[in-house]
Motif scaffolding. Structure first.
Motif, PDB file in Angstrom:
ATOM      1  N   GLN A  80       0.877  -1.312  -0.043  1.00  0.00           N
ATOM      2  CA  GLN A  80       0.005  -0.009  -0.008  1.00  0.00           C
ATOM      3  C   GLN A  80       0.881   1.227  -0.118  1.00  0.00           C
ATOM      4  O   GLN A  80       0.758   2.304  -0.877  1.00  0.00           O
ATOM      5  N   TYR A  81       1.900   1.360   0.621  1.00  0.00           N
ATOM      6  CA  TYR A  81       2.813   2.603   0.997  1.00  0.00           C
ATOM      7  C   TYR A  81       4.082   2.661   0.283  1.00  0.00           C
ATOM      8  O   TYR A  81       4.543   3.651  -0.017  1.00  0.00           O
ATOM      9  N   TYR A  82       4.721   1.332   0.078  1.00  0.00           N
ATOM     10  CA  TYR A  82       5.895   1.192  -0.654  1.00  0.00           C
ATOM     11  C   TYR A  82       6.052   0.425  -1.639  1.00  0.00           C
ATOM     12  O   TYR A  82       7.045  -0.289  -1.704  1.00  0.00           O
ATOM     13  N   SER A  83       5.053   0.466  -2.660  1.00  0.00           N
ATOM     14  CA  SER A  83       4.752  -0.397  -3.493  1.00  0.00           C
ATOM     15  C   SER A  83       6.194  -0.572  -4.530  1.00  0.00           C
ATOM     16  O   SER A  83       6.721   0.409  -5.094  1.00  0.00           O
ATOM     17  N   GLY A  84       6.944  -1.885  -4.896  1.00  0.00           N
ATOM     18  CA  GLY A  84       7.884  -1.904  -5.432  1.00  0.00           C
ATOM     19  C   GLY A  84       9.123  -1.593  -4.908  1.00  0.00           C
ATOM     20  O   GLY A  84      10.483  -1.999  -5.426  1.00  0.00           O
ATOM     21  N   MET A  85       9.205  -1.132  -3.441  1.00  0.00           N
ATOM     22  CA  MET A  85      10.724  -0.817  -2.791  1.00  0.00           C
ATOM     23  C   MET A  85      11.079  -1.874  -2.085  1.00  0.00           C
ATOM     24  O   MET A  85      12.223  -2.109  -1.915  1.00  0.00           O
ATOM     25  N   ILE A  86      10.359  -2.789  -1.514  1.00  0.00           N
ATOM     26  CA  ILE A  86      10.810  -3.727  -0.488  1.00  0.00           C
ATOM     27  C   ILE A  86      10.774  -5.370  -1.244  1.00  0.00           C
ATOM     28  O   ILE A  86       9.620  -5.643  -1.944  1.00  0.00           O
ATOM     29  N   GLU A  87      11.639  -6.077  -1.090  1.00  0.00           N
ATOM     30  CA  GLU A  87      11.475  -7.371  -1.635  1.00  0.00           C
ATOM     31  C   GLU A  87      11.945  -8.302  -0.398  1.00  0.00           C
ATOM     32  O   GLU A  87      13.153  -8.319   0.357  1.00  0.00           O
ATOM     33  N   TRP A  88      10.917  -9.149   0.063  1.00  0.00           N
ATOM     34  CA  TRP A  88      11.225 -10.328   0.992  1.00  0.00           C
ATOM     35  C   TRP A  88      11.908 -11.492   0.541  1.00  0.00           C
ATOM     36  O   TRP A  88      11.118 -12.099  -0.259  1.00  0.00           O
ATOM     37  N   ILE A  89      13.052 -11.886   0.913  1.00  0.00           N
ATOM     38  CA  ILE A  89      13.534 -13.328   0.444  1.00  0.00           C
ATOM     39  C   ILE A  89      13.547 -14.171   1.429  1.00  0.00           C
ATOM     40  O   ILE A  89      14.543 -14.069   2.444  1.00  0.00           O
ATOM     41  N   PRO A  90      12.905 -15.220   1.452  1.00  0.00           N
ATOM     42  CA  PRO A  90      13.037 -16.150   2.729  1.00  0.00           C
ATOM     43  C   PRO A  90      14.052 -17.143   2.329  1.00  0.00           C
ATOM     44  O   PRO A  90      14.602 -17.266   1.340  1.00  0.00           O
ATOM     45  N   ALA A  91      14.374 -17.895   3.506  1.00  0.00           N
ATOM     46  CA  ALA A  91      15.476 -18.837   3.380  1.00  0.00           C
ATOM     47  C   ALA A  91      15.470 -20.055   2.333  1.00  0.00           C
ATOM     48  O   ALA A  91      16.346 -20.361   1.741  1.00  0.00           O
ATOM     49  N   GLU A  92      13.948 -20.160   2.073  1.00  0.00           N
ATOM     50  CA  GLU A  92      13.838 -21.288   0.910  1.00  0.00           C
ATOM     51  C   GLU A  92      14.240 -20.785  -0.295  1.00  0.00           C
ATOM     52  O   GLU A  92      14.493 -21.601  -1.269  1.00  0.00           O
TER      53      GLU A  92
END
Length: 265
Positions: A80-92
């Motif tokens: 909603q607020y920061y679209s396209g800015m944040i990428e979460w990459i999990p261990a898998e």
């Protein structure tokens, strides 16, 4: 930079001086650790700053965990607020973190390397040295009697907060304050020969996604035979109104004022 001090100032300077379109990389710790939603609230705060001052910058979260506290709420807010800015990459996906090179500002994983212009590496945590020196630990943490927070290794020692192995209670300020009251009640009972009130525990964790957009999660607990048990849980809903989210944020301010007065008055 997980505690107040010089490293927090260093991290702030790194973020403010990032080049245009640069990357901020954060590595949250594996479970368990102090303040489970904390790294993701930090992501929100950094994203808010970058949106104002460096809107083409990127934030990469290299997570050693497959999921995190209030995940759906955070990710919905980030979109909603920061679209396209944040990428979460999990261990898998990244396969595991194999090395951190502070000089090169680079984190190596099984998937590849990630360069950063600013980085926040939060290491795995464990009980403090005093617990290890007292030999009351069970691995990285300390077992407790769920009825009174006394150490299972030495009933004359009481353990509260981050050091305690009190799962499902998280390692939070509210948890520690709740546990402290139970421990104090038990100590008073032992010293005076009076009957201790039955132990009851409580926790709430508030997080801020954006200005006036607060979310929370928490639970009520009571002691079982061998561990602390959950009585009931609550969590913010994804479809809450802006008024509700603002009220949650204001509630967190009221809590901070009341708990500091409770501890230091």
């Amino acid at each position: 930079a997980w505690k107040s001090g010089d490293e927090v100032g260093l991290l702030k300077r790194q973020i403010i001086s990032m080049k245009e379109g640069g990357s901020f990389l954060i590595v949250p710790p594996p479970n368990p650790y102090r303040c489970p939603p904390g790294p993701y609230e930090r992501v929100s705060m950094v994203a808010h700053l970058l949106k104002e001052n460096n809107p083409t910058a990127k934030i990469i979260i290299l997570d050693p965990k497959p999921s995190f506290s209030k995940q759906a709420l955070f990710m919905d807010g980030w979109e909603q607020y920061y679209s396209g800015m944040i990428e979460w990459i999990p261990a898998e996906v990244h396969g595991g973190i194999t090395n951190v090179d502070a000089k090169k500002m680079e984190v190596l994983t099984d998937f590849g390397s990630f360069k950063a212009d600013a980085a926040c590496i939060i290491p795995a945590q464990r009980a403090g040295k005093i617990a290890m020196a007292a030999d009351i630990n069970d691995g990285d943490w300390c077992l407790i009697n769920p009825r009174n927070m006394a150490s299972k290794a030495d009933p004359n020692i009481y353990i509260i907060g981050d050091t305690a192995k009190a799962k499902p209670m998280p390692k939070s300020a509210v948890s520690a304050n709740s546990q402290a009251k139970v421990a104090a009640n038990a100590i008073l009972s032992e010293l005076t020969g009076s009957k201790a009130s039955p132990a009851r525990y409580f926790n709430t964790c508030w997080s801020l996604i954006a200005i006036n957009d607060g979310i929370k999660v928490g639970a009520y607990y009571k002691p079982g035979e061998n561990k602390i048990n959950v009585v009931s849980r609550f969590i913010s809903a994804e479809d809450e109104s802006s008024e509700t989210r603002k009220a949650t944020y204001e509630e967190s301010l009221d809590w901070y004022n009341s708990i500091t007065a409770d501890m230091f008055s």
